[in-house]
Motif scaffolding. Structure first.
Motif: not given
Length: 182
Positions: A10-16, A22-26, A39-45, A56-57
């Motif tokens: 699932s793609t999630v938005r986490i507020t820490l 901060q906010t993290v999406e992945g 553990i979230l994966t974030q794709q970057t180009n 890792i949160l």
């Protein structure tokens, strides 16, 4: 906050809320209650190369979680495959390389020297092999430059090399003085 509703993929938005808000999406890669992590994966180009970064949160640092895109049930089952083996030798080599680089960077920082002395060292080391020995700058492992780091405080080594070091030192000091007055 209900982590049980979050599924792998699932793609999630986490507020820490800790250590800084901060906010993290992945995409959810793993949830481990034993280690209190998600553990979230974030794709970057990067230069047309697709890379995945893993974040890792700590679950205890999460203030809120929002599901942006729920994973397909059939995909979730296919994600439960063993992870590929980890090349420990490669990790050790990377660690050793990083430690060597850090030690080299630390050796280039003079202990108990003025900022001017460090600036002179930094300038000289761009073109000449330099190292610190206490508060003295050693060039070519033969020439010693003592405080106040001027041509008159240079000694040792071959006379031609000594003249070269003196000229470079005088030039760098002039350049640093010009930068200081600007």
């Amino acid at each position: 906050m209900e982590l049980d509703a979050v599924t792998l993929g699932s793609t999630v938005r986490i507020t820490l809320h800790q250590p800084t808000p901060q906010t993290v999406e992945g995409e959810v890669f793993s949830i481990d209650h034993q280690t209190d992590t998600i553990i979230l994966t974030q794709q970057t180009n990067q230069q047309s190369i697709i890379k995945k970064d893993y974040r890792i949160l700590k679950i205890s640092s999460i203030g809120g979680i929002e599901t942006l895109n729920k994973a397909d049930e059939s995909l979730t089952a296919s994600m439960l495959v063993p992870l590929p083996p980890v090349n420990i030798n490669r990790i050790r080599m990377n660690e050793e390389k990083a430690v060597r680089q850090l030690r080299e960077e630390q050796s280039r920082i003079g202990v108990g020297v003025s900022s001017e002395a460090q600036a002179i060292f930094n300038s000289l080391s761009k073109t000449l092999p330099c190292r610190w020995r206490g508060e003295d700058i050693i060039v070519f492992d033969e020439i010693v430059i003592k405080s106040p780091y001027s041509a008159s405080t240079c000694s040792g080594g071959d006379p031609m090399m000594l003249d070269r070091v003196k000229k470079v030192l005088e030039g760098e000091k002039r350049r640093l003085n010009r930068e200081k007055t600007q």
